[in-house]
Write an enzyme that holds these catalytic residues in place. Structure first.
Site, short mmCIF file in Angstrom:
data_model
loop_
_atom_site.label_atom_id
_atom_site.label_comp_id
_atom_site.label_asym_id
_atom_site.label_seq_id
_atom_site.Cartn_x
_atom_site.Cartn_y
_atom_site.Cartn_z
N ALA A 199 7.89 18.53 -18.17
CA ALA A 199 8.88 19.54 -18.57
C ALA A 199 9.65 20.09 -17.37
CB ALA A 199 8.19 20.69 -19.32
N ASN A 252 0.81 -1.22 0.00
CA ASN A 252 0.00 0.00 0.00
C ASN A 252 0.84 1.27 0.00
OD1 ASN A 252 -2.40 1.82 0.80
ND2 ASN A 252 -0.94 2.06 2.49
N TYR A 260 4.13 9.21 -11.38
CA TYR A 260 3.18 8.42 -10.58
C TYR A 260 2.44 7.41 -11.47
CZ TYR A 260 -0.67 7.68 -7.21
OH TYR A 260 -1.59 7.14 -6.34
P1 NAI Z 1 -0.90 8.50 2.42
O1 NAI Z 1 0.17 9.43 1.96
O2 NAI Z 1 -1.98 9.04 3.31
O3 NAI Z 1 -0.26 7.22 3.15
C1 NAI Z 1 0.84 6.54 2.60
C2 NAI Z 1 1.61 5.87 3.73
O4 NAI Z 1 2.75 5.22 3.14
C3 NAI Z 1 2.15 6.87 4.75
O5 NAI Z 1 1.87 6.42 6.07
C4 NAI Z 1 3.64 6.90 4.46
O6 NAI Z 1 4.42 7.20 5.61
C5 NAI Z 1 3.87 5.50 3.94
N1 NAI Z 1 5.11 5.44 3.15
C6 NAI Z 1 5.51 6.27 2.17
N2 NAI Z 1 6.74 5.92 1.73
C7 NAI Z 1 7.12 4.84 2.45
C8 NAI Z 1 8.28 4.04 2.45
N3 NAI Z 1 9.33 4.29 1.63
N4 NAI Z 1 8.36 2.99 3.32
C9 NAI Z 1 7.31 2.73 4.16
N5 NAI Z 1 6.18 3.46 4.19
C10 NAI Z 1 6.08 4.50 3.34
O7 NAI Z 1 -1.52 7.87 1.09
P2 NAI Z 1 -2.96 7.23 0.82
O8 NAI Z 1 -3.83 8.26 0.21
O9 NAI Z 1 -3.46 6.50 2.00
O10 NAI Z 1 -2.58 6.18 -0.35
C11 NAI Z 1 -2.26 4.82 -0.09
C12 NAI Z 1 -2.00 4.14 -1.42
O11 NAI Z 1 -3.13 4.27 -2.27
C13 NAI Z 1 -0.82 4.74 -2.19
O12 NAI Z 1 -0.12 3.70 -2.85
C14 NAI Z 1 -1.49 5.66 -3.18
O13 NAI Z 1 -0.70 5.87 -4.31
C15 NAI Z 1 -2.75 4.86 -3.51
N6 NAI Z 1 -3.85 5.68 -4.04
C16 NAI Z 1 -4.47 6.66 -3.27
C17 NAI Z 1 -5.52 7.39 -3.82
C18 NAI Z 1 -6.28 8.44 -3.03
O14 NAI Z 1 -7.24 9.00 -3.55
N7 NAI Z 1 -5.92 8.70 -1.79
C19 NAI Z 1 -5.97 7.18 -5.20
C20 NAI Z 1 -5.24 6.15 -5.89
C21 NAI Z 1 -4.23 5.43 -5.32
#
Ligand code: NAI
Length: 449
Positions: free
Chosen positions: A300, A290, A355
């Protein structure tokens, strides 16, 4: 994040919204409102599969009708698996149409069909009329999803040629799609490609169907990851939450809430997979990739740091962790891997070349890894969320956020739990026949594909 418009449209502004023909998002039924609706289910279409599912629903305590009726309905199931050419569509399609007005709030339409897969190794699968009708069924389903009202959804269950229509995963997909757990999934086909998976009843699916499973969730400190951790724990799994040390306090809080174990780890570390295997100290049944980041810029203006960090967290770490866990024989008996993609990885998105490359990469990775996981009695799938109400989307400019919410068939954003419920379904034993697939959780977002 509160969706003020939805609250007002269902309260003081109800009359104005109706009079002006404005978007009219209906509060969706979620699990706290109960799993299944109680009104009868109408089963349409000719053939043995329609009969078998009518009986299955009866055996599982649903009321079933086999002929159009004037009663209120909770769902329509329609079978097109025996169609051999486009002319076979009309009778059942028009019967669905005739029954739509009888559907209750947050109702479901589930369309069953066969895979329209062209394969040079299977000359019989290259019959143009057959392929036309099978693909046609998907066009019908996707358009119907746009036409559903009052929080209703339409989705498909697409079963591969040599797999029985009532394979365990097709049945599990039906329980998922009929239940409130699929509140924000619409216009989506779920592909069942093998007869693997443990049979499950509607009641068992709604219970602790992950009891005893060990589940690792990366990025579990907040947002969608936090919802995944609590949903998997609710369904009986023991959760190990991974997040970066900077998010240590939030991770500890989440893990305390769900009775799980916190592991502070940056997943881009070279040995992250091995470190996770060591920290868990037992076979891993479920791994949810996740953790993800965005570093948006027009191409660019993109710099190497932004590009490389997004690719490193969102896809390269996953490839490396999967390989290390396989190499270390760290998987349980029937591993389930579910990875977070995004609708940006399907449709593309301005300012998100990095992304979208990473998330489209996830979709490619799961498709290509299915065979390897199958050799280990496991599956690997992706979910692609659309607009989900999180801290990330709360930071969007107000007008962009408001538009993003309304341009889906359900005219509202999803909640983190909606993504988590889909993941819990794909992580279940019963979903063993679904692998290499990507399921969108986007309310049928109309942006892009
Ligand atoms: P968020 O930013 O609220 O949470 C992401 C979590 O991943 C954070 O707790 C962060 O500390 C952790 N993280 C980041 N880099 C890390 C690393 N190198 N090692 C360990 N942990 C790490 O993001 P959210 O919104 O909860 O998104 C979760 C997933 O869902 C992501 O993969 C995001 O791309 C995907 N997503 C989210 C959408 C949305 O509308 N919120 C839409 C589409 C996909």
């Amino acid at each position: 994040m509160t969706d003020t418009y939805t609250r007002l449209a269902n309260g003081p502004l109800r009359a104005a919204v109706k009079a002006l023909g404005l978007p009219n998002p209906v509060p969706l039924r979620r699990r706290e409102d109960g799993d299944y609706l109680s009104e009868p289910v109408l089963v349409l279409g000719p053939g043995a599969a329609a009969d078998a599912y009518a009986q299955l629903l009866l055996d599982n305590g649903f009321e079933v009708r086999r002929k159009p009726t004037s009663e209120k309905l909770s769902a329509i199931l329609a079978f097109f698996d025996e169609a051999t050419g486009p002319a076979d569509l009309s009778e059942t399609a028009l019967e669905i149409g005739g029954a739509l007005r009888g559907l209750t709030r947050c109702s479901r339409v589930v369309i069953f069909g066969r895979d329209a897969h062209i394969s040079p190794e299977r000359p019989e699968a290259m019959d143009p009329a057959l392929n036309a009708v099978r693909n046609g069924v998907q066009g019908l389903m996707r358009s119907l999803a746009h036409e559903m009202r009052a929080g209703g959804t339409a989705n498909g269950i697409v079963v591969s040629e040599d797999v029985p229509m009532d394979a365990p995963s097709a049945i599990a997909a039906l329980w998922f799609l009929l239940s409130s757990r699929s509140a924000y999934v619409s216009g989506q086909p779920v592909h069942v490609t093998t007869a693997d998976g443990a049979p499950v009843t509607a009641e068992a699916f709604a219970g602790q169907h992950l009891a005893g499973r060990i589940a690792v969730v990366t990025g579990a400190a907040r947002g969608i990851g936090r919802a995944i951790a609590s949903t998997l724990a609710r369904d009986g799994a023991r959760v190990i939450g991974v997040d970066v040390p900077q998010a240590g306090d939030a991770l500890a809080e989440t893990m305390n809430e769900v009775g799980g174990t916190a592991v502070q780890l940056d997943i881009t570390a070279e040995d992250a997979g091995l470190a996770i295997a060591r920290a868990v100290g037992a076979p891993i049944d479920i791994l949810i990739h996740n953790a993800g980041i965005t570093r948006d810029r027009m191409l660019a203006n993109m710099d190497a740091a932004r590009w490389d960090s997004v690719l490193a967290v969102n896809i390269e770490s996953q490839l490396r962790m999967n390989a290390q866990l396989t190499e270390a024989s760290a998987w349980g008996e029937a591993p389930r891997i579910v990875s977070l993609a995004s609708t940006s990885g399907i449709a593309g998105n301005r300012r998100q070349t990095n992304y979208a490359a990473s998330k489209a990469g996830v979709i490619g990775m799961v498709a290509a890894s299915a065979a390897e996981l199958s050799a280990q009695n496991g599956t690997i799938n992706a979910v692609a969320p659309g607009f989900i109400e999180t801290e990330m989307t709360a930071k969007m400019p107000a007008l962009t956020r408001e538009l993003a919410r309304r341009v889906s068939s359900l005219q509202q954003g999803g909640l983190p739990v909606d993504v988590a419920e889909t993941i819990a379904f794909l992580a279940s034993d019963a979903a063993g026949g679904i692998s290499g697939d990507t399921v969108r959780v986007c309310g049928q977002n109309m942006v892009g594909a």
